[in-house]
Write a protein that holds these residues in place. Structure first.
Motif, short mmCIF file in Angstrom:
data_model
loop_
_atom_site.label_atom_id
_atom_site.label_comp_id
_atom_site.label_asym_id
_atom_site.label_seq_id
_atom_site.Cartn_x
_atom_site.Cartn_y
_atom_site.Cartn_z
N TYR A 1 0.85 -1.18 0.00
CA TYR A 1 0.00 0.00 0.00
C TYR A 1 0.89 1.23 0.00
CZ TYR A 1 -3.17 -3.65 1.53
OH TYR A 1 -3.88 -4.81 1.61
N LEU A 2 0.72 2.10 -0.98
CA LEU A 2 1.50 3.33 -1.10
C LEU A 2 0.57 4.54 -1.04
CD1 LEU A 2 3.81 2.38 -4.11
CD2 LEU A 2 4.53 2.66 -1.73
N THR A 3 0.99 5.57 -0.35
CA THR A 3 0.19 6.80 -0.32
C THR A 3 0.45 7.66 -1.55
OG1 THR A 3 1.85 7.95 1.00
CG2 THR A 3 0.03 6.88 2.20
N ASP A 4 1.46 7.30 -2.34
CA ASP A 4 1.80 8.05 -3.55
C ASP A 4 2.39 7.08 -4.57
OD1 ASP A 4 2.84 9.68 -5.57
OD2 ASP A 4 3.92 11.00 -4.18
N MET A 5 1.70 6.85 -5.67
CA MET A 5 2.21 5.93 -6.70
C MET A 5 3.47 6.47 -7.37
SD MET A 5 1.15 2.96 -7.10
CE MET A 5 -0.16 1.89 -6.62
N GLY A 6 3.81 7.72 -7.10
CA GLY A 6 5.08 8.25 -7.56
C GLY A 6 6.26 7.55 -6.90
N ALA B 1 3.42 -13.59 -5.75
CA ALA B 1 2.34 -12.81 -6.35
C ALA B 1 2.23 -11.51 -5.55
CB ALA B 1 1.03 -13.59 -6.29
N ARG B 2 1.81 -10.43 -6.22
CA ARG B 2 1.77 -9.15 -5.51
C ARG B 2 0.69 -8.25 -6.05
NH1 ARG B 2 6.65 -4.95 -5.93
NH2 ARG B 2 5.35 -4.08 -7.57
N THR B 3 0.14 -7.46 -5.15
CA THR B 3 -0.76 -6.38 -5.49
C THR B 3 -0.17 -5.11 -4.88
OG1 THR B 3 -2.67 -7.84 -5.45
CG2 THR B 3 -3.11 -5.48 -5.23
N CYS B 4 -0.20 -4.02 -5.63
CA CYS B 4 0.25 -2.73 -5.11
C CYS B 4 -0.84 -1.72 -5.42
CB CYS B 4 1.58 -2.33 -5.76
SG CYS B 4 2.22 -0.77 -5.09
N ILE B 5 -1.35 -1.08 -4.39
CA ILE B 5 -2.42 -0.11 -4.59
C ILE B 5 -2.11 1.20 -3.88
CG2 ILE B 5 -4.20 -1.86 -4.93
CD1 ILE B 5 -5.13 -1.36 -2.09
N ALA B 6 -2.69 2.26 -4.40
CA ALA B 6 -2.56 3.58 -3.77
C ALA B 6 -3.69 3.75 -2.76
CB ALA B 6 -2.63 4.68 -4.82
N VAL B 7 -3.35 4.31 -1.63
CA VAL B 7 -4.34 4.58 -0.58
C VAL B 7 -4.24 6.06 -0.18
CG1 VAL B 7 -4.36 2.21 0.29
CG2 VAL B 7 -2.75 3.85 1.25
N GLU C 1 2.98 0.54 3.45
CA GLU C 1 2.66 -0.55 4.37
C GLU C 1 2.68 -1.83 3.54
OE1 GLU C 1 -0.80 -2.17 7.45
OE2 GLU C 1 -0.79 -0.06 6.85
N ILE C 2 3.22 -2.90 4.12
CA ILE C 2 3.35 -4.16 3.40
C ILE C 2 2.82 -5.29 4.28
CG2 ILE C 2 4.93 -5.77 2.24
CD1 ILE C 2 6.83 -3.36 1.85
N GLU C 3 2.01 -6.18 3.66
CA GLU C 3 1.52 -7.38 4.33
C GLU C 3 1.80 -8.59 3.45
OE1 GLU C 3 -2.69 -6.67 4.87
OE2 GLU C 3 -3.14 -7.34 2.84
#
Length: 127
Positions: A78-83, A102-108, A118-120
């Protein structure tokens, strides 16, 4: 069945949760931030340092569960800025071997404690 929890000695919980819960074959890891340490430094703006600290926290719990990074199947970032995506990836790839989990990355919009990443994870015990 009572829950079996794994905790990291050098990481703190920022709420009522366990660092990881044993689900039998699968171990579910709560998200970690760079701020989840008793001596959390201000790493604001340094996504590489924050990502490294996230993994340091997570891998301490992984070790407590008697697992290795090769046992990790899924990671959520989870990133607060996709930059910050490229900077996070540069650090991320140093913690795993190919083939990567496998991975998912999303902006929050925001993360607890003012963290910027944050990483889980989910890991599976080898048979």
């Amino acid at each position: 069945m009572a829950r079996k929890a794994y905790e990291a000695k050098s990481a703190t919980a920022s709420g009522p949760y366990s660092h990881a819960i044993d689900g039998g074959d699968y171990i579910y890891f709560s998200g970690q931030t760079a701020k989840n340490t008793p001596t959390a430094e201000d790493m604001t703006g340094d996504i590489a340092a924050q990502t490294k600290q996230c993994f340091k926290n997570l891998f301490e719990v992984l070790e407590a569960a008697n697992l290795t990074p090769d046992d990790v199947l899924k990671v959520n970032v989870y990133l607060t800025d996709m930059g910050n995506f490229d900077a996070m990836n540069e650090v991320y790839k140093t913690f795993f071997n190919d083939p990567y989990p496998a991975r998912t990355c999303i902006a929050v919009l925001a993360l607890p404690l003012g963290a910027e990443v944050e990483i889980e994870m989910v890991a599976k015990r080898s048979s």
